[in-house]
Design a protein around this motif. Structure first.
Motif, mmCIF file in Angstrom:
data_model
loop_
_atom_site.group_PDB
_atom_site.id
_atom_site.type_symbol
_atom_site.label_atom_id
_atom_site.label_comp_id
_atom_site.label_asym_id
_atom_site.label_seq_id
_atom_site.Cartn_x
_atom_site.Cartn_y
_atom_site.Cartn_z
ATOM 1 N N VAL A 75 0.850 -1.183 0.000
ATOM 2 C CA VAL A 75 0.000 0.000 0.000
ATOM 3 C C VAL A 75 0.889 1.237 0.000
ATOM 4 C CG1 VAL A 75 -1.712 1.321 1.297
ATOM 5 C CG2 VAL A 75 -1.888 -1.178 1.173
ATOM 6 N N GLY A 77 1.149 5.395 0.352
ATOM 7 C CA GLY A 77 0.440 6.536 0.914
ATOM 8 C C GLY A 77 0.285 6.412 2.411
ATOM 9 N N ARG A 78 0.202 7.546 3.070
ATOM 10 C CA ARG A 78 0.169 7.557 4.537
ATOM 11 C C ARG A 78 -1.231 7.737 5.110
ATOM 12 N NH1 ARG A 78 2.395 12.677 3.096
ATOM 13 N NH2 ARG A 78 1.143 14.448 3.835
ATOM 14 N N LEU A 82 -8.362 4.148 0.363
ATOM 15 C CA LEU A 82 -7.560 3.155 -0.341
ATOM 16 C C LEU A 82 -8.267 2.724 -1.615
ATOM 17 C CD1 LEU A 82 -5.208 1.105 -0.562
ATOM 18 C CD2 LEU A 82 -6.598 -0.467 0.834
ATOM 19 N N ALA A 110 3.426 5.402 -6.388
ATOM 20 C CA ALA A 110 3.824 5.441 -4.982
ATOM 21 C C ALA A 110 4.736 6.609 -4.647
ATOM 22 C CB ALA A 110 4.521 4.133 -4.607
ATOM 23 N N THR A 116 -0.484 9.963 -3.875
ATOM 24 C CA THR A 116 -0.464 9.404 -2.523
ATOM 25 C C THR A 116 0.311 10.281 -1.546
ATOM 26 O OG1 THR A 116 1.513 8.074 -2.998
ATOM 27 C CG2 THR A 116 -0.636 7.057 -3.419
ATOM 28 N N TRP A 121 -5.178 10.018 -0.552
ATOM 29 C CA TRP A 121 -5.358 8.745 -1.237
ATOM 30 C C TRP A 121 -4.256 7.771 -0.866
ATOM 31 C CZ3 TRP A 121 -9.849 8.256 -3.683
ATOM 32 C CH2 TRP A 121 -10.478 9.424 -4.162
ATOM 33 N N ARG A 122 -4.616 6.484 -0.802
ATOM 34 C CA ARG A 122 -3.662 5.389 -0.767
ATOM 35 C C ARG A 122 -3.958 4.492 -1.965
ATOM 36 N NH1 ARG A 122 -4.752 2.166 4.093
ATOM 37 N NH2 ARG A 122 -6.862 3.047 3.876
ATOM 38 N N GLN A 124 -2.886 0.696 -4.052
ATOM 39 C CA GLN A 124 -2.245 -0.606 -3.957
ATOM 40 C C GLN A 124 -2.454 -1.386 -5.246
ATOM 41 O OE1 GLN A 124 -3.881 -3.386 -1.090
ATOM 42 N NE2 GLN A 124 -1.934 -4.503 -0.923
#
Length: 258
Positions: A75, A77-78, A82, A110, A116, A121-122, A124
């Motif tokens: 994943v 982003g902090r 998601l 990433a 991100t 936003w995240r 994956q």
């Protein structure tokens, strides 16, 4: 480049290339061996720097079916919502390792200068059989026209519903006013994914300054300078909402035999 109504596409047929063993440095004091040709490998290479397109080949139109990357990524982003995405390459595009292309996509998405980085936003990367919120598709120009519901345009890329459609012609050739191909690829992916995240087109906010990533930089910079990233100097760079009435250039000739 435009927002259009969603259409369907069949994505399947996983493909994974064999990996070559890494080189190891010689021990101190060892005699240099006579150089020998590298053994043949069936692993194609996707170039990441410079304007040379390497061995990537494609016809004007591919099969309309796709081979899909299988690996599950971390994943990025902090914080924030998601979204999961899968990556696929159209059959007929030659010398592109779909797993390596997927890793390149994941590295771009990433990056902390990307979507991100701001905590909203995240993202994956997921495999073929995992649930996904959108797909990143590398397509031939004709398939791009079909998936984007704009068959006359074989030049640009688009976001169409949950499909981020990357035209291989732009991935290979870039555009004349974007001098670095690797940087253009980052812009192209960030721009179309930006549409999937709900952002529309933007105008150049200041002549001589960096272009917002949602400006249609594929067509024209309108006084701004090329920029691949949503964030500049640690903050999201935006311009006035809107788009210019730029003409779509003629399509490129196919690369190689496809």
């Amino acid at each position: 480049m435009a927002l259009v109504v969603a259409v369907g596409v069949a994505v399947g047929g996983a493909y994974a290339a064999r990996r070559a063993a890494p080189d190891r440095p010689a021990a101190p004091g060892a005699r240099a061996a006579t150089a020998r040709p590298a053994p043949p490998t069936d692993r194609p290479v996707v170039p990441t720097n410079g304007r040379a397109a390497g061995a990537i080949t494609y016809p004007a139109g591919g099969t309309g079916t796709f081979r899909t990357a299988t690996a599950l990524g971390a994943v990025a982003g902090r914080g924030g919502r998601l979204l999961r995405y899968r990556v696929a390459v159209e059959q007929g595009i030659g010398n592109v390792d779909v797993e390596r292309f997927a890793r390149e996509v994941a590295v771009i998405l990433a990056d902390p200068r990307g979507w991100t980085g701001g905590g909203e936003w995240r993202l994956q990367r997921v495999g073929r059989d995992d649930r996904a919120d959108f797909s990143v598709l590398l397509t031939t120009p004709v398939t791009r026209g079909r998936l984007c519901a704009d068959p006359a345009d074989h030049y640009t890329s688009c976001r169409n519903g949950d499909q981020v459609v990357i035209n291989v012609a732009r991935w290979v050739h870039g555009v004349p006013h974007f001098p670095d191909l690797a940087d253009y690829r980052r812009y192209l992916l960030n721009h179309e994914v930006g549409h999937r995240l709900g952002r529309g087109h933007e105008l150049c906010p200041r002549a001589g300054g960096p272009a917002p990533v949602m400006l249609q930089q594929t067509l024209n910079l309108h006084g701004c300078t090329p920029n691949a990233w949503p964030e500049v100097d640690g903050a999201l760079l935006s311009g006035p909402s809107g788009q210019y009435d730029d003409p779509i250039p003629a399509e490129d000739p196919p690369a190689g035999d496809g």
